[in-house]
Design a protein around this motif. Structure first.
Motif, mmCIF file in Angstrom:
data_model
loop_
_atom_site.group_PDB
_atom_site.id
_atom_site.type_symbol
_atom_site.label_atom_id
_atom_site.label_comp_id
_atom_site.label_asym_id
_atom_site.label_seq_id
_atom_site.Cartn_x
_atom_site.Cartn_y
_atom_site.Cartn_z
ATOM 1 N N ARG A 178 0.834 -1.202 0.000
ATOM 2 C CA ARG A 178 0.000 0.000 0.000
ATOM 3 C C ARG A 178 0.870 1.253 0.000
ATOM 4 N NH1 ARG A 178 -5.259 0.916 3.772
ATOM 5 N NH2 ARG A 178 -6.026 -0.609 2.252
ATOM 6 N N GLU A 179 1.942 1.250 0.769
ATOM 7 C CA GLU A 179 2.839 2.405 0.796
ATOM 8 C C GLU A 179 3.396 2.681 -0.591
ATOM 9 O OE1 GLU A 179 6.736 3.946 3.301
ATOM 10 O OE2 GLU A 179 6.521 1.801 2.871
ATOM 11 N N GLN A 180 3.865 1.645 -1.276
ATOM 12 C CA GLN A 180 4.409 1.814 -2.625
ATOM 13 C C GLN A 180 3.345 2.348 -3.575
ATOM 14 O OE1 GLN A 180 6.644 -1.475 -4.669
ATOM 15 N NE2 GLN A 180 4.850 -1.405 -6.024
ATOM 16 N N ASN A 181 2.152 1.768 -3.521
ATOM 17 C CA ASN A 181 1.120 2.168 -4.462
ATOM 18 C C ASN A 181 0.617 3.581 -4.189
ATOM 19 O OD1 ASN A 181 1.315 -0.266 -5.785
ATOM 20 N ND2 ASN A 181 -0.285 -1.242 -4.578
ATOM 21 N N GLU A 182 0.580 3.984 -2.932
ATOM 22 C CA GLU A 182 0.232 5.368 -2.624
ATOM 23 C C GLU A 182 1.279 6.324 -3.193
ATOM 24 O OE1 GLU A 182 -0.153 8.306 1.255
ATOM 25 O OE2 GLU A 182 -0.699 6.196 1.488
ATOM 26 N N THR A 183 2.554 5.954 -3.054
ATOM 27 C CA THR A 183 3.622 6.788 -3.608
ATOM 28 C C THR A 183 3.495 6.896 -5.116
ATOM 29 O OG1 THR A 183 5.142 6.216 -1.815
ATOM 30 C CG2 THR A 183 6.116 7.011 -3.859
ATOM 31 N N TYR A 184 3.274 5.765 -5.780
ATOM 32 C CA TYR A 184 3.142 5.778 -7.232
ATOM 33 C C TYR A 184 1.953 6.644 -7.658
ATOM 34 C CZ TYR A 184 6.489 1.914 -7.938
ATOM 35 O OH TYR A 184 7.616 1.127 -8.010
ATOM 36 N N ALA A 185 0.804 6.452 -7.013
ATOM 37 C CA ALA A 185 -0.388 7.211 -7.395
ATOM 38 C C ALA A 185 -0.176 8.705 -7.183
ATOM 39 C CB ALA A 185 -1.589 6.720 -6.592
ATOM 40 N N ARG A 186 0.453 9.077 -6.071
ATOM 41 C CA ARG A 186 0.680 10.487 -5.770
ATOM 42 C C ARG A 186 1.607 11.120 -6.823
ATOM 43 N NH1 ARG A 186 -0.557 12.725 -1.207
ATOM 44 N NH2 ARG A 186 -0.544 10.727 -0.098
ATOM 45 N N GLU A 187 2.683 10.415 -7.159
ATOM 46 C CA GLU A 187 3.629 10.982 -8.115
ATOM 47 C C GLU A 187 3.047 11.032 -9.525
ATOM 48 O OE1 GLU A 187 7.694 9.886 -7.935
ATOM 49 O OE2 GLU A 187 7.697 9.623 -5.756
ATOM 50 N N MET A 188 2.233 10.052 -9.887
ATOM 51 C CA MET A 188 1.569 10.109 -11.187
ATOM 52 C C MET A 188 0.598 11.275 -11.240
ATOM 53 S SD MET A 188 0.769 6.141 -12.193
ATOM 54 C CE MET A 188 1.968 4.853 -11.854
ATOM 55 N N LEU A 189 -0.167 11.482 -10.165
ATOM 56 C CA LEU A 189 -1.118 12.584 -10.122
ATOM 57 C C LEU A 189 -0.398 13.917 -10.271
ATOM 58 C CD1 LEU A 189 -4.109 13.377 -9.643
ATOM 59 C CD2 LEU A 189 -3.569 13.465 -7.197
ATOM 60 N N GLU A 190 0.718 14.066 -9.584
ATOM 61 C CA GLU A 190 1.467 15.324 -9.641
ATOM 62 C C GLU A 190 2.093 15.558 -11.006
ATOM 63 O OE1 GLU A 190 4.228 14.915 -6.455
ATOM 64 O OE2 GLU A 190 2.724 15.320 -4.885
ATOM 65 N N ASN A 191 2.352 14.476 -11.758
ATOM 66 C CA ASN A 191 3.036 14.602 -13.038
ATOM 67 C C ASN A 191 2.111 14.422 -14.246
ATOM 68 O OD1 ASN A 191 6.244 14.721 -12.712
ATOM 69 N ND2 ASN A 191 5.395 13.512 -11.034
ATOM 70 N N GLY A 192 0.818 14.274 -14.008
ATOM 71 C CA GLY A 192 -0.120 14.172 -15.112
ATOM 72 C C GLY A 192 -0.052 12.873 -15.874
ATOM 73 N N VAL A 193 0.343 11.785 -15.205
ATOM 74 C CA VAL A 193 0.382 10.455 -15.811
ATOM 75 C C VAL A 193 -0.818 9.668 -15.291
ATOM 76 C CG1 VAL A 193 1.683 8.308 -16.027
ATOM 77 C CG2 VAL A 193 2.896 10.501 -16.022
ATOM 78 N N LYS A 194 -1.630 9.117 -16.195
ATOM 79 C CA LYS A 194 -2.847 8.398 -15.806
ATOM 80 C C LYS A 194 -2.496 7.011 -15.279
ATOM 81 C CE LYS A 194 -7.476 7.824 -16.047
ATOM 82 N NZ LYS A 194 -8.481 8.742 -15.491
ATOM 83 N N PRO A 195 -2.931 6.645 -14.070
ATOM 84 C CA PRO A 195 -2.664 5.294 -13.585
ATOM 85 C C PRO A 195 -3.553 4.263 -14.272
ATOM 86 C CG PRO A 195 -3.083 6.817 -11.761
ATOM 87 C CD PRO A 195 -3.527 7.500 -13.021
#
Length: 282
Positions: free
Chosen positions: A135-152
């Protein structure tokens, strides 16, 4: 969105994703599987011409081994831009024993991909290999994608991963519509049975768009069923190196062409890249 019968699906374009390479089997399983940037991009151009609108990308090093090398992903991105017209690019962040930096290519390659994957929970592979996907990894990935405009692209390997998706929704780390991949037939994933596809779709949040990924011999029947339900589909040699029983696929484009023929028979229009952008809110 959850399956509510056949309403309006005749008018809804079906998005065809193609997973060309993957991170597991290689040319030993099918010599036509593309591994290097020019091979991938050439095959992908034929897939785009056939009707694919999203490319799911893994990278291999010169020896054919999976890699998270930013430079190798950049080579692939450059080759795609040279060979393809407008297909959406989706970089994997998955893979076994690839270390903690699997998201780096999606954020550091220029231009950035349209999408990148998030594997929502643990996954076993083989006898002694497992990817944790915490969950920690996936939260990090989702947050960084959101900040960079990359769709998960949210990869759901079993129904126990759905609460992990809900957590990201509740933390406001995902934007609607949520792009979900329902995976069937993996080692500790959802068994590839028709009723399980319906159940998995019914458990998605209302604001979801979904595609069906089924491995090996399950690819053809379950992706056909998904199209009849109004969903989207993923095909390609990452998931299935065969075209028919005992017959290796000649190319990824051959698998895309078959999916297009099935969509036509079901009266589903095939999404263009612009259609896919509209459907997925890109």
């Amino acid at each position: 969105m959850p399956y509510n019968g056949y309403q309006d699906y005749f008018e809804k374009p079906v998005i065809l994703s193609v997973a060309l390479t993957g991170g597991a089997q290689g040319k030993e399983a099918n010599p036509n599987l593309p591994e290097q940037p020019e091979e991938i991009a050439t095959d992908l151009a034929a897939c785009e011409e056939a009707g694919a609108s999203i490319a799911h990308i893994h990278a291999r090093d010169e020896d054919g081994n999976p890699t998270t090398s930013v430079s190798k992903f950049q080579e692939i991105r450059d080759a795609i831009d040279n060979h393809c017209d407008d297909i959406l690019v989706n970089f994997t962040t998955g893979g076994f024993e690839l270390g903690p930096h699997r998201l780096r290519p999606a954020l550091e390659v220029e231009p950035q991909p349209d999408m990148a994957t998030i594997d929502l929970g643990p996954l076993n592979f083989g006898y002694d290999t497992s990817a944790l996907n915490t969950r920690e990894q996936n939260e990090t990935y989702a947050r960084e994608m959101l900040e960079n405009g990359v769709k998960p692209e949210l990869e759901i390997f079993n129904t126990g991963h759905l609460p992990e998706m809900q957590y990201l929704v509740e933390e406001n780390l995902l934007e609607e519509p949520y792009w979900c991949t329902l995976v069937f037939g993996m080692q500790n994933g959802i068994p590839a049975r028709p009723r399980n596809l319906v159940n998995a779709v019914d458990n998605l949040p209302d604001a979801s768009e979904w595609q069906c990924l089924a491995v090996g011999r399950h690819q053809l029947p379950l992706t056909t069923m998904a199209m009849s339900m109004g969903g989207h589909v993923r095909v390609g040699m990452e998931d299935n190196v065969f075209y028919d029983k005992g017959e290796l696929a000649e190319s990824n484009a051959q698998l895309v062409q078959r999916a297009v023929r099935i969509a036509d028979e079901l009266n589903r229009p095939v999404a263009t890249p612009d259609d896919a952008r509209r459907i997925l809110g890109l």
